[in-house]
Design a protein around this motif. Structure first.
Motif, PDB file in Angstrom:
ATOM      1  N   THR A  72       0.801  -1.224   0.000  1.00  0.00           N
ATOM      2  CA  THR A  72       0.000   0.000   0.000  1.00  0.00           C
ATOM      3  C   THR A  72       0.838   1.282   0.000  1.00  0.00           C
ATOM      4  N   PRO A  73       1.861   1.420   0.835  1.00  0.00           N
ATOM      5  CA  PRO A  73       2.633   2.675   0.779  1.00  0.00           C
ATOM      6  C   PRO A  73       3.331   2.904  -0.564  1.00  0.00           C
ATOM      7  N   ILE A  74       3.768   1.834  -1.183  1.00  0.00           N
ATOM      8  CA  ILE A  74       4.431   1.965  -2.485  1.00  0.00           C
ATOM      9  C   ILE A  74       3.452   2.500  -3.519  1.00  0.00           C
ATOM     10  N   ILE A  75       2.268   1.914  -3.569  1.00  0.00           N
ATOM     11  CA  ILE A  75       1.258   2.346  -4.541  1.00  0.00           C
ATOM     12  C   ILE A  75       0.761   3.752  -4.210  1.00  0.00           C
ATOM     13  N   MET A  76       0.550   4.040  -2.942  1.00  0.00           N
ATOM     14  CA  MET A  76       0.086   5.381  -2.563  1.00  0.00           C
ATOM     15  C   MET A  76       1.101   6.443  -2.968  1.00  0.00           C
ATOM     16  N   PHE A  77       2.381   6.149  -2.769  1.00  0.00           N
ATOM     17  CA  PHE A  77       3.404   7.109  -3.174  1.00  0.00           C
ATOM     18  C   PHE A  77       3.428   7.268  -4.692  1.00  0.00           C
ATOM     19  N   SER A  78       3.267   6.169  -5.421  1.00  0.00           N
ATOM     20  CA  SER A  78       3.322   6.257  -6.883  1.00  0.00           C
ATOM     21  C   SER A  78       2.080   6.951  -7.466  1.00  0.00           C
ATOM     22  N   ASN A  79       1.000   7.010  -6.708  1.00  0.00           N
ATOM     23  CA  ASN A  79      -0.197   7.710  -7.196  1.00  0.00           C
ATOM     24  C   ASN A  79       0.023   9.211  -7.302  1.00  0.00           C
ATOM     25  N   LEU A 129       1.744   5.680 -15.771  1.00  0.00           N
ATOM     26  CA  LEU A 129       2.386   4.446 -16.225  1.00  0.00           C
ATOM     27  C   LEU A 129       3.849   4.386 -15.792  1.00  0.00           C
ATOM     28  N   LEU A 130       4.542   5.496 -15.883  1.00  0.00           N
ATOM     29  CA  LEU A 130       5.938   5.541 -15.450  1.00  0.00           C
ATOM     30  C   LEU A 130       6.048   5.224 -13.960  1.00  0.00           C
ATOM     31  N   THR A 131       5.221   5.854 -13.146  1.00  0.00           N
ATOM     32  CA  THR A 131       5.292   5.594 -11.707  1.00  0.00           C
ATOM     33  C   THR A 131       4.854   4.175 -11.371  1.00  0.00           C
ATOM     34  N   ILE A 132       3.913   3.628 -12.133  1.00  0.00           N
ATOM     35  CA  ILE A 132       3.464   2.252 -11.916  1.00  0.00           C
ATOM     36  C   ILE A 132       4.582   1.270 -12.262  1.00  0.00           C
ATOM     37  N   ILE A 133       5.302   1.521 -13.328  1.00  0.00           N
ATOM     38  CA  ILE A 133       6.414   0.640 -13.699  1.00  0.00           C
ATOM     39  C   ILE A 133       7.472   0.637 -12.596  1.00  0.00           C
ATOM     40  N   LEU A 134       7.790   1.803 -12.080  1.00  0.00           N
ATOM     41  CA  LEU A 134       8.773   1.884 -10.994  1.00  0.00           C
ATOM     42  C   LEU A 134       8.272   1.181  -9.733  1.00  0.00           C
ATOM     43  N   SER A 135       7.009   1.355  -9.407  1.00  0.00           N
ATOM     44  CA  SER A 135       6.480   0.697  -8.213  1.00  0.00           C
ATOM     45  C   SER A 135       6.364  -0.811  -8.421  1.00  0.00           C
ATOM     46  N   THR A 136       6.079  -1.248  -9.637  1.00  0.00           N
ATOM     47  CA  THR A 136       6.019  -2.681  -9.929  1.00  0.00           C
ATOM     48  C   THR A 136       7.383  -3.330  -9.728  1.00  0.00           C
ATOM     49  N   VAL A 137       8.415  -2.678 -10.193  1.00  0.00           N
ATOM     50  CA  VAL A 137       9.772  -3.196 -10.000  1.00  0.00           C
ATOM     51  C   VAL A 137      10.082  -3.312  -8.508  1.00  0.00           C
ATOM     52  N   LEU A 138       9.711  -2.300  -7.750  1.00  0.00           N
ATOM     53  CA  LEU A 138       9.950  -2.332  -6.307  1.00  0.00           C
ATOM     54  C   LEU A 138       9.145  -3.435  -5.625  1.00  0.00           C
ATOM     55  N   ILE A 193      -3.456  -6.064  -8.123  1.00  0.00           N
ATOM     56  CA  ILE A 193      -4.787  -5.495  -7.875  1.00  0.00           C
ATOM     57  C   ILE A 193      -4.673  -3.998  -7.585  1.00  0.00           C
ATOM     58  N   LYS A 194      -3.723  -3.621  -6.769  1.00  0.00           N
ATOM     59  CA  LYS A 194      -3.519  -2.207  -6.443  1.00  0.00           C
ATOM     60  C   LYS A 194      -3.074  -1.404  -7.666  1.00  0.00           C
ATOM     61  N   ILE A 195      -2.280  -2.015  -8.536  1.00  0.00           N
ATOM     62  CA  ILE A 195      -1.822  -1.331  -9.748  1.00  0.00           C
ATOM     63  C   ILE A 195      -2.995  -1.071 -10.690  1.00  0.00           C
ATOM     64  N   ILE A 196      -3.870  -2.045 -10.839  1.00  0.00           N
ATOM     65  CA  ILE A 196      -5.054  -1.861 -11.686  1.00  0.00           C
ATOM     66  C   ILE A 196      -5.939  -0.756 -11.126  1.00  0.00           C
ATOM     67  N   GLU A 197      -6.111  -0.742  -9.810  1.00  0.00           N
ATOM     68  CA  GLU A 197      -6.884   0.336  -9.180  1.00  0.00           C
ATOM     69  C   GLU A 197      -6.225   1.687  -9.424  1.00  0.00           C
ATOM     70  N   SER A 198      -4.908   1.716  -9.395  1.00  0.00           N
ATOM     71  CA  SER A 198      -4.181   2.956  -9.605  1.00  0.00           C
ATOM     72  C   SER A 198      -4.375   3.488 -11.023  1.00  0.00           C
ATOM     73  N   LEU A 199      -4.410   2.586 -11.991  1.00  0.00           N
ATOM     74  CA  LEU A 199      -4.632   3.019 -13.373  1.00  0.00           C
ATOM     75  C   LEU A 199      -6.042   3.556 -13.568  1.00  0.00           C
ATOM     76  N   SER A 200      -7.014   2.927 -12.942  1.00  0.00           N
ATOM     77  CA  SER A 200      -8.385   3.414 -13.084  1.00  0.00           C
ATOM     78  C   SER A 200      -8.590   4.736 -12.358  1.00  0.00           C
ATOM     79  N   ASP A 201      -7.749   5.033 -11.396  1.00  0.00           N
ATOM     80  CA  ASP A 201      -7.842   6.266 -10.624  1.00  0.00           C
ATOM     81  C   ASP A 201      -7.716   7.506 -11.517  1.00  0.00           C
TER      82      ASP A 201
END
Length: 142
Positions: free
Chosen positions: A21-28, A53-62, A82-90
């Motif tokens: 969650t903190p990784i995805i929240m920061f990348s949002n 997309l750039l921030t999602i790629i970085l968070s995915t690697v992490l 699941i969190k990444i998909i939610e982030s894209l729909s955001d």
């Protein structure tokens, strides 16, 4: 959740959420709010989406690095996806808010909930048991 799951499953899920969650929240980066309040239309939706997309790629690697370093790698990867998909729909929710299309926003949220259940149920049977913890053990989803 605590009523239907073992202590170990709840602990694994809590641990995973605490990592992902903190990784995805920061990348949002609160881009949804920026899209919604961009009154001057300084940037196009594609610009916001590409940055997301750039921030999602970085968070995915992490997330993958963290998953490899832990023993709950399947759970971390599934929750991360699941969190990444939610982030894209955001981003699209912010765009709907910007255009004041609240009906589209609400329909999208309803469809996201329904499709999430439809797609997650078949996947849950193919991954280890600790990952499918709330799908296989909750009575209303059986």
């Amino acid at each position: 959740m605590a009523k239907y799951l073992s202590t170990r499953d709840i602990g694994s899920f809590s641990y995973t959420m605490a990592l992902v969650t903190p990784i995805i929240m920061f990348s949002n980066l609160q881009l949804r709010n920026l899209v919604a309040i961009d009154a001057t239309n300084r940037y196009k939706l594609v610009d916001y989406f590409n940055f997301r997309l750039l921030t999602i790629i970085l968070s995915t690697v992490l997330i993958i690095i963290i998953a490899i370093a832990t023993q709950n790698y399947w759970l971390i990867i599934v929750v991360g996806l699941i969190k990444i998909i939610e982030s894209l729909s955001d981003i699209y929710y912010g765009f709907f808010q910007h255009l004041e299309k609240i009906k589209s926003f609400s329909i999208s949220l309803i469809l996201k909930g329904i499709l999430g259940i439809v797609f997650f149920l078949p996947i849950s049977s193919t991954i280890p048991s600790s990952t499918s913890l709330f799908v296989t053990k909750t009575p209303f989803l059986k």
